[in-house]
Scaffold this motif. Sequence first.
Motif, PDB file in Angstrom:
ATOM      1  N   MET A   1      -8.640  37.551 -34.119  1.00  0.00           N
ATOM      2  CA  MET A   1     -10.540  36.512 -34.174  1.00  0.00           C
ATOM      3  C   MET A   1     -10.928  35.783 -34.558  1.00  0.00           C
ATOM      4  N   THR A   2     -11.422  34.819 -35.195  1.00  0.00           N
ATOM      5  CA  THR A   2     -11.387  33.859 -35.391  1.00  0.00           C
ATOM      6  C   THR A   2     -12.624  33.485 -36.733  1.00  0.00           C
ATOM      7  N   GLU A   3     -12.890  32.845 -37.951  1.00  0.00           N
ATOM      8  CA  GLU A   3     -13.342  33.356 -39.154  1.00  0.00           C
ATOM      9  C   GLU A   3     -14.794  33.086 -38.000  1.00  0.00           C
ATOM     10  N   GLN A   4     -15.230  32.260 -37.038  1.00  0.00           N
ATOM     11  CA  GLN A   4     -16.324  31.902 -36.860  1.00  0.00           C
ATOM     12  C   GLN A   4     -17.182  33.119 -36.236  1.00  0.00           C
ATOM     13  N   GLN A   5     -15.905  33.799 -35.330  1.00  0.00           N
ATOM     14  CA  GLN A   5     -16.034  34.691 -34.461  1.00  0.00           C
ATOM     15  C   GLN A   5     -16.975  36.047 -35.539  1.00  0.00           C
ATOM     16  N   LEU A   6     -15.841  36.092 -36.174  1.00  0.00           N
ATOM     17  CA  LEU A   6     -16.279  37.232 -36.862  1.00  0.00           C
ATOM     18  C   LEU A   6     -18.110  37.396 -37.697  1.00  0.00           C
ATOM     19  N   GLU A   7     -17.605  35.953 -38.375  1.00  0.00           N
ATOM     20  CA  GLU A   7     -19.233  35.413 -38.995  1.00  0.00           C
ATOM     21  C   GLU A   7     -20.233  35.646 -38.083  1.00  0.00           C
ATOM     22  N   LEU A   8     -20.146  35.861 -36.531  1.00  0.00           N
ATOM     23  CA  LEU A   8     -21.008  35.741 -35.941  1.00  0.00           C
ATOM     24  C   LEU A   8     -21.594  37.559 -35.722  1.00  0.00           C
ATOM     25  N   LEU A   9     -20.330  37.984 -35.270  1.00  0.00           N
ATOM     26  CA  LEU A   9     -20.039  39.185 -35.218  1.00  0.00           C
ATOM     27  C   LEU A   9     -21.429  40.138 -36.767  1.00  0.00           C
ATOM     28  N   ARG A  10     -20.941  39.150 -38.004  1.00  0.00           N
ATOM     29  CA  ARG A  10     -21.456  39.040 -39.634  1.00  0.00           C
ATOM     30  C   ARG A  10     -23.054  39.364 -39.484  1.00  0.00           C
ATOM     31  N   TYR A  11     -23.665  38.414 -38.693  1.00  0.00           N
ATOM     32  CA  TYR A  11     -24.377  38.073 -39.307  1.00  0.00           C
ATOM     33  C   TYR A  11     -25.260  37.264 -37.470  1.00  0.00           C
ATOM     34  N   PRO A  12     -24.910  37.931 -36.620  1.00  0.00           N
ATOM     35  CA  PRO A  12     -25.558  37.326 -34.959  1.00  0.00           C
ATOM     36  C   PRO A  12     -26.679  37.046 -34.562  1.00  0.00           C
ATOM     37  N   ILE A  13     -27.866  37.031 -35.379  1.00  0.00           N
ATOM     38  CA  ILE A  13     -29.162  36.403 -35.883  1.00  0.00           C
ATOM     39  C   ILE A  13     -28.982  35.448 -36.355  1.00  0.00           C
ATOM     40  N   GLY A  14     -28.607  35.025 -37.244  1.00  0.00           N
ATOM     41  CA  GLY A  14     -28.486  34.243 -38.050  1.00  0.00           C
ATOM     42  C   GLY A  14     -28.409  34.382 -39.836  1.00  0.00           C
ATOM     43  N   LYS A  15     -28.522  33.763 -40.905  1.00  0.00           N
ATOM     44  CA  LYS A  15     -29.260  34.775 -42.128  1.00  0.00           C
ATOM     45  C   LYS A  15     -30.823  34.034 -42.065  1.00  0.00           C
ATOM     46  N   PHE A  16     -31.262  35.413 -43.152  1.00  0.00           N
ATOM     47  CA  PHE A  16     -32.847  35.193 -43.065  1.00  0.00           C
ATOM     48  C   PHE A  16     -32.805  33.806 -43.991  1.00  0.00           C
ATOM     49  N   VAL A  17     -33.851  32.379 -43.576  1.00  0.00           N
ATOM     50  CA  VAL A  17     -34.548  31.889 -44.056  1.00  0.00           C
ATOM     51  C   VAL A  17     -35.832  31.574 -44.085  1.00  0.00           C
ATOM     52  N   CYS A  18     -36.504  31.790 -45.491  1.00  0.00           N
ATOM     53  CA  CYS A  18     -37.466  32.024 -45.391  1.00  0.00           C
ATOM     54  C   CYS A  18     -39.190  30.091 -45.155  1.00  0.00           C
ATOM     55  N   PRO A  19     -39.832  30.873 -44.406  1.00  0.00           N
ATOM     56  CA  PRO A  19     -40.333  29.210 -43.813  1.00  0.00           C
ATOM     57  C   PRO A  19     -41.478  28.989 -45.296  1.00  0.00           C
ATOM     58  N   ASP A  20     -41.154  27.698 -46.059  1.00  0.00           N
ATOM     59  CA  ASP A  20     -41.781  27.043 -46.775  1.00  0.00           C
ATOM     60  C   ASP A  20     -43.071  27.564 -47.259  1.00  0.00           C
ATOM     61  N   ILE A  21     -43.638  27.422 -45.485  1.00  0.00           N
ATOM     62  CA  ILE A  21     -45.212  27.416 -45.697  1.00  0.00           C
ATOM     63  C   ILE A  21     -45.404  28.848 -44.756  1.00  0.00           C
ATOM     64  N   ILE A  22     -45.197  30.063 -45.184  1.00  0.00           N
ATOM     65  CA  ILE A  22     -46.029  31.444 -44.415  1.00  0.00           C
ATOM     66  C   ILE A  22     -47.767  31.995 -43.836  1.00  0.00           C
ATOM     67  N   THR A  23     -47.323  31.441 -42.462  1.00  0.00           N
ATOM     68  CA  THR A  23     -48.498  31.236 -41.840  1.00  0.00           C
ATOM     69  C   THR A  23     -48.903  32.804 -41.950  1.00  0.00           C
ATOM     70  N   GLU A  24     -50.110  33.504 -41.275  1.00  0.00           N
ATOM     71  CA  GLU A  24     -50.971  34.765 -40.816  1.00  0.00           C
ATOM     72  C   GLU A  24     -50.540  35.124 -39.621  1.00  0.00           C
ATOM     73  N   GLU A  25     -49.787  33.974 -38.698  1.00  0.00           N
ATOM     74  CA  GLU A  25     -49.333  33.971 -37.504  1.00  0.00           C
ATOM     75  C   GLU A  25     -48.165  34.843 -37.829  1.00  0.00           C
ATOM     76  N   GLN A  26     -47.333  34.238 -38.122  1.00  0.00           N
ATOM     77  CA  GLN A  26     -45.483  34.806 -39.017  1.00  0.00           C
ATOM     78  C   GLN A  26     -45.805  36.149 -39.538  1.00  0.00           C
ATOM     79  N   LEU A  27     -46.772  36.160 -40.620  1.00  0.00           N
ATOM     80  CA  LEU A  27     -46.637  37.398 -41.587  1.00  0.00           C
ATOM     81  C   LEU A  27     -47.387  38.816 -40.213  1.00  0.00           C
ATOM     82  N   ASN A  28     -47.901  38.556 -38.731  1.00  0.00           N
ATOM     83  CA  ASN A  28     -48.235  39.263 -38.115  1.00  0.00           C
ATOM     84  C   ASN A  28     -47.052  39.201 -37.572  1.00  0.00           C
ATOM     85  N   LEU A  29     -46.122  38.862 -36.976  1.00  0.00           N
ATOM     86  CA  LEU A  29     -45.113  38.511 -35.920  1.00  0.00           C
ATOM     87  C   LEU A  29     -44.107  39.810 -37.003  1.00  0.00           C
TER      88      LEU A  29
END
Length: 180
Positions: A1-29
């Motif tokens: 298994m390649t490093e890229q495949q292992l990384e995808l298994l480890r972070y299948p939705i990617g790493k958390f990135v917080c938006p610069d501005i957190i809207t009320e809509e985003q908080l509700n979601l």
Amino acid sequence: MTEQQLELLRYPIGKFVCPDIITEEQLNLWILDLELLPERVKSLVNNLSSEELETPYRPGGWTLRQLIHHIADSHHNSYIRFKWALTEDEPLIKVYEEKEWSALFDARTAPIVLSVNYLVALHAKLVYMLKGLSASDLKKVYLHPEGETRVSVAENIGKYAWHGNHHLAHINGLLTRMNW
């Protein structure tokens, strides 16, 4: 298994990135994700056999049993972090050794229903609290000892919504790969 495949298994939705501005809509979601997490976990794992629960979700990863107990342990710690941030002036939180917690007897052997039921109760309390926060509450912060990072209550909501979805993707990925 390649490093890229292992990384995808480890972070299948990617790493958390917080938006610069957190809207009320985003908080509700994010709060909705937290509200739905226990039932989503339950629906995925409720009928798994003991053998299936002993399957690692990725090479070198925890078993599904350990993963389910980890979600409960992690969200328990997050709940405490919310309370500290809301009641103390920029408290320095205590981190927990998640790998060591997941190696403990209970995480390796306990019935998953214990953590699934705990998630139901914990998230009911958490979501109730989060829905009642004021704008000033959302700006309160705790200090994370790794880099002394300031984490706002609003950002922590996003982190734990991501965390739940991250592990749901681990479970879904394994169930799909194994055709369960």
